[in-house]
Design an enzyme around this catalytic site. Structure first.
Site, PDB file in Angstrom:
ATOM      1  N   THR A   1       0.822  -1.216   0.000  1.00  0.00           N
ATOM      2  CA  THR A   1       0.000   0.000   0.000  1.00  0.00           C
ATOM      3  C   THR A   1       0.854   1.263   0.000  1.00  0.00           C
ATOM      4  O   THR A   1       0.488   2.268  -0.602  1.00  0.00           O
ATOM      5  CB  THR A   1      -0.934  -0.027   1.232  1.00  0.00           C
ATOM      6  OG1 THR A   1      -1.699  -1.218   1.149  1.00  0.00           O
ATOM      7  CG2 THR A   1      -1.849   1.165   1.290  1.00  0.00           C
TER       8      THR A   1
ATOM      9  N   THR B   1       2.257  -4.683   4.076  1.00  0.00           N
ATOM     10  CA  THR B   1       2.150  -4.947   5.518  1.00  0.00           C
ATOM     11  C   THR B   1       1.941  -6.411   5.879  1.00  0.00           C
ATOM     12  O   THR B   1       2.450  -6.881   6.890  1.00  0.00           O
ATOM     13  CB  THR B   1       0.954  -4.176   6.126  1.00  0.00           C
ATOM     14  OG1 THR B   1      -0.247  -4.648   5.527  1.00  0.00           O
ATOM     15  CG2 THR B   1       1.094  -2.698   5.923  1.00  0.00           C
ATOM     16  N   ASP B   2       1.164  -7.121   5.052  1.00  0.00           N
ATOM     17  CA  ASP B   2       0.608  -8.390   5.542  1.00  0.00           C
ATOM     18  C   ASP B   2       1.653  -9.387   6.035  1.00  0.00           C
ATOM     19  O   ASP B   2       1.485  -9.983   7.083  1.00  0.00           O
ATOM     20  CB  ASP B   2      -0.298  -9.023   4.489  1.00  0.00           C
ATOM     21  CG  ASP B   2      -1.626  -8.290   4.434  1.00  0.00           C
ATOM     22  OD1 ASP B   2      -2.084  -7.878   5.516  1.00  0.00           O
ATOM     23  OD2 ASP B   2      -2.171  -8.105   3.347  1.00  0.00           O
TER      24      ASP B   2
ATOM     25  N   LYS C   1       2.278  -8.342  12.767  1.00  0.00           N
ATOM     26  CA  LYS C   1       1.081  -7.589  12.411  1.00  0.00           C
ATOM     27  C   LYS C   1      -0.056  -8.145  13.265  1.00  0.00           C
ATOM     28  O   LYS C   1      -0.339  -9.341  13.220  1.00  0.00           O
ATOM     29  CB  LYS C   1       0.769  -7.736  10.917  1.00  0.00           C
ATOM     30  CG  LYS C   1      -0.347  -6.797  10.480  1.00  0.00           C
ATOM     31  CD  LYS C   1      -0.602  -6.827   8.989  1.00  0.00           C
ATOM     32  CE  LYS C   1      -1.725  -5.858   8.654  1.00  0.00           C
ATOM     33  NZ  LYS C   1      -2.180  -5.925   7.276  1.00  0.00           N
TER      34      LYS C   1
HETATM   35  N1  ASP Z   1      -1.713  -6.757   1.183  1.00  0.00           N
HETATM   36  C1  ASP Z   1      -0.690  -5.945   0.579  1.00  0.00           C
HETATM   37  C2  ASP Z   1       0.667  -6.387   1.019  1.00  0.00           C
HETATM   38  O1  ASP Z   1       0.832  -6.999   2.048  1.00  0.00           O
HETATM   39  C3  ASP Z   1      -0.883  -4.484   0.773  1.00  0.00           C
HETATM   40  C4  ASP Z   1      -0.386  -3.969   2.102  1.00  0.00           C
HETATM   41  O2  ASP Z   1      -0.795  -4.503   3.125  1.00  0.00           O
HETATM   42  O3  ASP Z   1       0.458  -3.077   2.104  1.00  0.00           O
HETATM   43  O4  ASP Z   1       1.592  -6.092   0.309  1.00  0.00           O
END
Ligand code: ASP
Length: 426
Positions: A87, A165-166, A243
């Site tokens: 993101t 992030t995931d 996370k």
């Molecule tokens: N789900 C996506 C990722 O982990 C977007 C985000 O969470 O930044 O890359």
């Protein structure tokens, strides 16, 4: 119905009984009869052209701004960046209704000008652009190789890596093991909400990351919001972070340890011990055994699941066991004891981590735990399950260690990069 609305314009779509507002999007290629609108909520909605009475332009789309030249300033410290997807690298493209990657320093400058007030971004490398769910150990290795090169450049004081992030905590753990004798800060950062959204967390995270990258904290760390307020960040150890929320800005928390520091826009407050920056070169150690797995144990689970991993020639497995480290035992309809002995005799390395996330395993408390331990499982104390998976792959990737279970156990239980916390309080 005729309209002068162009994709990207903010419009009103008039139907017989209702008016919708949003960004006018390009019609899907195969459905030219559909009019697409991105609502303020972020959702897309489609209308059949024949139901639409009028489309009124409220605001024209902004024309693309010119390329910006980033001026380097000799007084500011130089850092380097590695950009990957997620993101933080995405922004809404109103013409498409989807997102585009922000993958050049110029683009970054447009969206995050404050970052460039603190530091010069000397170099930007983009090894790949993908979401974390599409990554695997090869991507962690790629990032580590680029990081090594940048960290060993004398003109670079520190490194920021932008990332989704995931599964970011897997990459953070991998870099912690892959980058040996770390000489400078390696800062991983993210955003939960893209920069087009008023509530975006990217700007604070990036500015705090810049301060972390020029600090003397020579650790692989994750820098991000410490609370849901937009006031300061935490610098969190790469092997002790997870996370823990789907959408909050402070999604990442330190588990079983403390953050290295609080980072405000104008200062850093140190919280716990860390390794200091030093002279010398960082070394790469990216060996990795792919045949490792992470399996969550639950009541009633059939231990035959382990046969699958034997059949597929897996070398190691981390079981996310119950609180103190249990799986179904003698009173269960399907006890794991026999199968655990059998698979370990066949050479599968079985490690245990706690599915409670917080706390330390202690298989000695109950007889069930003792029985499980006697099968030969390596109990990984307070190590996070994700860190354990990465460490197991890394340890087993070293042939000189992988040939002996004793060495594997010794390496798995050695505190190499802060993955254990001996001083963990109750
Ligand atoms: N789900 C996506 C990722 O982990 C977007 C985000 O969470 O930044 O890359």
């Amino acid at each position: 119905m005729k309209t002068n609305a162009k994709p990207g314009d903010y419009v009103e779509v008039h139907l017989t009984k209702q008016i919708y507002e949003g960004i006018f999007l390009e019609s899907p290629k195969l459905e030219k009869e559909i009019i697409l609108l991105k609502l303020d909520s972020g959702y897309n909605i489609g209308f059949n052209k024949k139901d639409v009475l009028d489309i009124k332009v409220v605001r024209k789309a902004k024309e693309e701004e010119e390329e910006i030249e980033i001026k380097k300033n000799g007084e500011k410290p130089n850092i380097a960046m590695i950009i990957t997807g997620g993101t933080i690298s995405a922004r809404l493209n109103p013409r498409k209704g989807g997102v585009d990657w922000l993958d050049t320093p110029e683009n970054l400058f447009k969206f995050y000008p404050e970052l460039f007030e603190k530091v010069n971004i000397l170099k930007v490398e983009i090894p790949f652009m993908k979401a974390t769910e599409d990554m695997d150990f090869k991507d962690w290795q790629k990032i580590a190789r680029v990081a090594e090169k940048l960290l060993n450049d004398n003109n670079v004081r520190g490194l920021i890596i932008t990332h989704g992030t995931d599964f970011l905590h897997y990459t953070a753990a991998a870099l912690s093991f892959f980058l040996k004798d770390l000489n400078k800060p390696v800062v991983l950062t993210y955003s939960q909400r893209s920069i087009d959204r008023a509530s975006s967390d990217a700007n604070l995270n990036l500015q705090c990351s810049a301060l972390a990258a020029i600090s003397d904290i020579a650790e692989v760390m994750l820098v991000g919001h410490a609370s849901s307020n937009d006031d300061y960040c935490h610098a969190m150890p790469g092997t002790k972070v997870r996370k823990l929320h789907t959408s909050r800005r402070d999604a990442f928390k330190v588990v079983n340890a403390k953050p290295f520091a609080k980072i405000f826009l104008d200062r850093i407050e140190i919280i716990s011990e860390y390794n200091k920056r030093k002279k010398g070169k960082v070394k790469l150690d990216v060996k990795f055994e792919e045949k490792v797995a992470l399996v969550k144990v639950y009541p009633g689970q059939d231990p035959e699941i382990l046969d699958y991993y034997i059949k597929k020639k897996y070398k190691g497995i981390v079981l996310e066991m119950s609180g103190l480290g249990h799986a179904p035992t003698k009173r269960a309809r399907k006890s794991w004891i026999k199968k655990l002995k059998e698979v370990q005799e066949k050479g599968l390395i079985v490690c245990a981590a706690a599915q409670t996330i917080y706390g330390r395993l202690d298989p000695l408390v109950y007889s069930n735990g003792r029985e499980l331990m006697e099968t030969g499982i390596i109990y990984l104390e307070d190590m996070l399950a994700e860190t354990a998976l990465v460490k197991l792959g890394w340890v087993l990737g070293h042939n000189e260690w992988a040939k002996s279970k004793d060495i594997i156990k010794e390496k798995m239980l050695e505190n190499m990069v802060g993955e254990f916390n001996d001083r963990l309080e109750e």
